[in-house]
Enzyme design. Structure first.
Site, PDB file in Angstrom:
ATOM      1  N   ASP A 179      -2.575  -4.098   3.508  1.00 42.86           N
ATOM      2  CA  ASP A 179      -2.272  -4.160   4.883  1.00 42.86           C
ATOM      3  C   ASP A 179      -3.204  -5.489   5.350  1.00 42.86           C
ATOM      4  O   ASP A 179      -4.305  -5.790   4.422  1.00 42.86           O
ATOM      5  CB  ASP A 179      -2.944  -3.040   5.462  1.00 42.86           C
TER       6      ASP A 179
ATOM      7  N   ASP B  59      -5.849  -6.521   7.151  1.00 39.44           N
ATOM      8  CA  ASP B  59      -7.078  -6.130   7.464  1.00 39.44           C
ATOM      9  C   ASP B  59      -8.144  -6.139   6.513  1.00 39.44           C
ATOM     10  O   ASP B  59      -7.909  -6.387   5.299  1.00 39.44           O
ATOM     11  CB  ASP B  59      -7.014  -4.709   8.602  1.00 39.44           C
TER      12      ASP B  59
ATOM     13  N   ARG C  42      -3.622  -2.135  13.620  1.00 39.15           N
ATOM     14  CA  ARG C  42      -5.078  -2.282  13.547  1.00 39.15           C
ATOM     15  C   ARG C  42      -5.395  -3.703  13.984  1.00 39.15           C
ATOM     16  O   ARG C  42      -5.681  -4.670  13.318  1.00 39.15           O
ATOM     17  CB  ARG C  42      -5.512  -1.878  12.302  1.00 39.15           C
TER      18      ARG C  42
ATOM     19  N   HIS D 288      -4.134 -11.182  13.881  1.00 40.95           N
ATOM     20  CA  HIS D 288      -3.075 -10.200  14.104  1.00 40.95           C
ATOM     21  C   HIS D 288      -2.840 -10.480  15.453  1.00 40.95           C
ATOM     22  O   HIS D 288      -3.835 -10.894  16.532  1.00 40.95           O
ATOM     23  CB  HIS D 288      -3.625  -8.662  14.031  1.00 40.95           C
TER      24      HIS D 288
ATOM     25  N   TYR E 185       1.549  -5.271  13.483  1.00 44.13           N
ATOM     26  CA  TYR E 185       0.200  -4.526  12.880  1.00 44.13           C
ATOM     27  C   TYR E 185      -0.513  -3.696  13.952  1.00 44.13           C
ATOM     28  O   TYR E 185      -0.839  -4.114  14.866  1.00 44.13           O
ATOM     29  CB  TYR E 185      -0.498  -5.227  11.873  1.00 44.13           C
TER      30      TYR E 185
ATOM     31  N   GLU F  41      -9.959  -3.702   5.273  1.00 46.29           N
ATOM     32  CA  GLU F  41      -9.622  -2.431   4.131  1.00 46.29           C
ATOM     33  C   GLU F  41      -8.478  -3.030   3.181  1.00 46.29           C
ATOM     34  O   GLU F  41      -8.531  -2.727   1.994  1.00 46.29           O
ATOM     35  CB  GLU F  41      -9.176  -1.431   4.830  1.00 46.29           C
TER      36      GLU F  41
ATOM     37  N   GLU G  44       0.840  -1.431   0.074  1.00 42.77           N
ATOM     38  CA  GLU G  44       0.063  -0.152  -0.088  1.00 42.77           C
ATOM     39  C   GLU G  44       0.758   1.175   0.043  1.00 42.77           C
ATOM     40  O   GLU G  44       0.273   2.119  -0.630  1.00 42.77           O
ATOM     41  CB  GLU G  44      -0.981  -0.039   1.319  1.00 42.77           C
TER      42      GLU G  44
END
Length: 737
Positions: A82, A84, A327, A373, A325, A86, A9
């Site tokens: 990433d 997650d 989030r 995570h 990470y 999103e 990203e």
């Protein structure tokens, strides 16, 4: 020779990963999303299973061409966005974009931390894109778009005189605004109750001094009588409790107590209490703690955490990812990280600070946990904050230090506190004092979260207790302090307390909190004054309109229920269409009810309904019979509601009438209420001298996009400008000095 293409990203993440992978890999950054819903259309086919219409984001055409070209010449493609929801949705967009441009195999790669070992391991542990996570993100995006697109027009009609085009409603932001407004209502309606406390200053035979508070009279505990109780409940309350709600009673008690000369220690108790360490950070607790301790806004916290995760240049060692990470909803820790923490504790602090076994903070059957995570932790114990401080900015160091200490402390031994309680009695009067001492500091040697930002409160204040006190000891009452108090209304939300409230109620997700708080401030619905949120007049107005017309949709419980269903999609327990139907059916009914109750604007040319549209120059009304009828008109022409008047409290120096706040092309200003009969105008003054020229005064202005900023009133002679109110900035400096 063909190479493997890795798509991440961010450019900084690309640099770090490229360092670990070597010359046989090409690492390219998507720089966030490549596709989004259209700006000026709903972009969702409600009748066709809520199918979203995603378009390439304007300005990313060249990047998309580059990614397609690289994909066409690669033998293997790894999408490493990433880890997650999103990131999973971005991965799906990338896969859709390169489809047809390459015959290479496309795989999903998850980097939960950016270190050499984890990157190498992830590269060899490829998987497919998680469609359930993609559907969850898509459902959230579609749900938010429908609410914003369908409800915002009601705000535009109701608040015609607001020059900004930023008025909007949102599934989560509107509930956050509602919480702030409801708290403000509680504060405004609060009725303060008076009460008094009496503190005795006692002296032992060995001349040691200490304080104790009067807690009981005639075996009745002293309690506060609230004014908003009914008369019957007040009488019932007074039968069971002793009330000191005025100075007369306080003086009478003080006189009686001062005559006593038989004070003795009635009881002494000592108790050991264990204080266990706190769990390692998850996204929400990191934002809360960084706000409380470091005074970081949540947006800033997440930005710095992203930098620490993606990689920091550590001199000769190059870019290194420093934290896992950021989030995550999980407090899980890997066996490797636990072993590393325990070894560090043993070497640094000794075996007495190391528990027999590693601490486990996972909560069984907890919903909403992204268990792929771990908790937020350092990627290695090799880089202590002090050792790499020279490579970090002050803010990066402060946040990394916080994460480091919280993680290490989470695996340390508990602290042991000895609490001593002393009761002192003379006939019907009972005093009490409590003190505590640390017998073993345990994890507190490294990290203590308990330091609260509270005003001095003598009722909760602990005082030193002399050594050697025993039951039956006689005491001398030297003096007696009478303190007057008033009950306080509930406190306004700080950023940390609002985040905690949102999480406790299941509203939104930790990864979205920073955006939610930024949005309601950017919309000028709330102000953050002295680190506390207060709704603006506009915020109260917007909230009132939304709650009146959509009480069920913008409801705390409904919003939390929708979050649970979105999580169920991610877990594969329920389908995309079913969740959106669960949301849309009650929403459409509420929408239809409101539409039936409001007066439709008719086209004077053909008689059809007029509808609100967004164009290049903002919002306007257009005939729904387009293209047969191309009639358009300004929204302001249809405004039949009287505009709300906000008085300044001053009089017009020209005609003596009252002055009011108005909004013009360049922002808010002061004008006469008799306009156009009186044309007096004035700038809104802040009383703050310009920090640049020292001659002018800082005034609020409005940018071309309708956002408020602060500039010198001597412009263009002085070009000082700031997005932040200098008054708030000055307060923060004072607080930190």
């Amino acid at each position: 020779m063909s190479k493997t293409l890795v798509i991440v990203e961010s450019p900084s993440k690309a640099k770090t990963i490229n360092k670990y992978l070597g010359k046989n890999y090409i690492v390219e950054a998507s720089i966030g999303h490549l596709r989004n819903l259209p700006k000026t259309q709903l972009g969702v086919d409600i009748e066709n299973g809520f199918k979203p219409n995603f378009l390439n984001i304007r300005g990313k055409g060249d990047l998309i061409k580059k990614i397609k070209k690289l994909a066409s010449t690669s033998e293997k493609i790894l999408i490493a966005t990433d880890p997650d929801r999103e990131g999973e949705a971005i991965a799906q967009d990338i896969a859709d974009i390169i489809e047809g441009s390459t015959t290479a195999d496309v795989y999903r790669v998850l980097f939960n931390e950016i270190t050499k070992s984890s990157v190498k391991k992830a590269i060899t542990s490829t998987e497919k894109i998680n469609i359930a996570l993609v559907d969850s993100q898509r459902a959230r995006r579609v749900m938010d778009r429908i609410i914003g697109y369908k409800i915002s027009p009601f705000l535009w009609r109701a608040i015609i005189d607001h020059t900004s085009s930023s008025l909007s409603a949102g599934r989560v932001q509107s509930v956050a605004l509602r919480l702030i407004c409801e708290r403000e209502e509680e504060i405004e309606k609060f009725v303060s109750s008076e009460y008094w406390s009496l503190w005795g200053n006692f002296e032992t035979k060995s001349n040691d001094l200490f304080k104790a508070k009067l807690i009981e009279v005639d075996n009745k505990p002293i309690k506060i009588l609230l004014k908003d109780l009914s008369d019957a409940k007040k009488e019932e309350f007074k039968k069971k409790n002793f009330v000191i709600d005025n100075e007369i009673i306080a003086n009478e008690l003080a006189s009686k107590i001062s005559l006593k000369d038989n004070f003795k220690i009635n009881d002494i108790s000592k108790k050991d209490n264990k204080r266990n360490p706190y769990p390692p950070f998850i996204t929400s607790t990191l934002q809360v703690e960084a706000s409380r301790v470091l005074r970081f806004r949540s947006k800033k916290t997440m930005q710095i955490a992203q930098e620490l995760y993606e990689g920091i240049s550590l001199g000769k060692e190059g870019y290194v990812g420093l934290i896992s990470y950021m989030r995550t909803d999980s407090t899980r820790l890997s066996e490797e990280s636990l072993d590393a923490a325990r070894s560090f504790i043993l070497d640094k602090y000794g075996k007495e600070y190391l528990p027999e076994k590693a601490r486990n903070y996972e909560k069984k059957n907890k919903k909403n946990v992204q268990d792929a995570h771990e908790a937020i932790r350092p990627t290695t114990t090799d880089y202590s904050p002090e050792e790499i401080k020279q490579f970090l900015s002050p803010d990066q160091f402060a946040l990394y230090d916080l994460i480091w200490k919280r993680f290490i402390a989470s695996q340390m031994e508990s602290a042991v506190m000895e609490t001593t309680t002393v009761n002192i009695k003379a006939d019907e009067f009972l005093f009490r004092t409590t003190g505590s001492a640390t017998k073993f500091d345990g994890f507190l040697r490294l990290y203590d979260e308990s330091i609260e930002e509270l005003e001095f409160n003598p009722e909760k204040e602990e005082f030193p207790i002399p050594i050697g006190l025993e039951k039956g000891n006689s005491l001398l009452l030297n003096t007696l302090d009478k303190l007057q108090h008033f009950t306080k209304p509930p406190a306004r939300f700080t950023e940390s307390s609002l985040i905690k409230e949102l999480e406790d109620k299941g509203i939104g997700r930790p990864s979205t909190y920073s955006m939610i708080l930024s949005t309601i401030q950017d919309r000028e619905y709330v102000v953050n004054d002295n680190r506390k949120y207060a709704p603006t007049d506009l915020g109260k107005l917007v909230n009132g309109i939304l709650v009146k017309n959509f009480p069920h949709i913008l409801n705390v419980n409904f919003t939390a229920q929708m979050e649970d269903e979105l999580d169920s999609i991610a877990g594969g327990e329920i389908g995309y269409t079913q969740v959106l139907n669960d949301f849309y059916i009650p929403f459409s009914k509420a929408l239809q009810k409101v539409e039936n109750e409001i007066e439709k604007v008719k086209c004077e040319k053909c008689g059809s309904d007029m509808d609100i549209k967004i164009g290049r120059f903002g919002k306007y009304l257009a005939c729904t019979n387009y293209p047969a009828c191309k009639n358009i008109k300004s929204l302001k022409e249809t405004n039949k509601e009287p505009k709300q008047v906000e008085y300044t409290g001053d009089n017009c120096p020209k005609c003596g009438s009252k002055t009011i706040y108005r909004v013009g092309k360049f922002g808010k200003f002061i004008g006469c209420e008799k306009y156009p009969d009186c044309d007096f105008t004035d700038q809104i003054k802040t009383g703050i001298p310009c920090p640049k020229c020292g001659k002018g005064e800082v005034i609020p202005r409005r940018s071309k996009r309708g956002k408020t900023f602060y500039g010198c009133n001597k412009y263009p002679d002085c070009d000082y400008a700031s997005w932040q109110n200098p008054a708030i900035k000055t307060k923060e400096v004072d607080e930190n000095s």
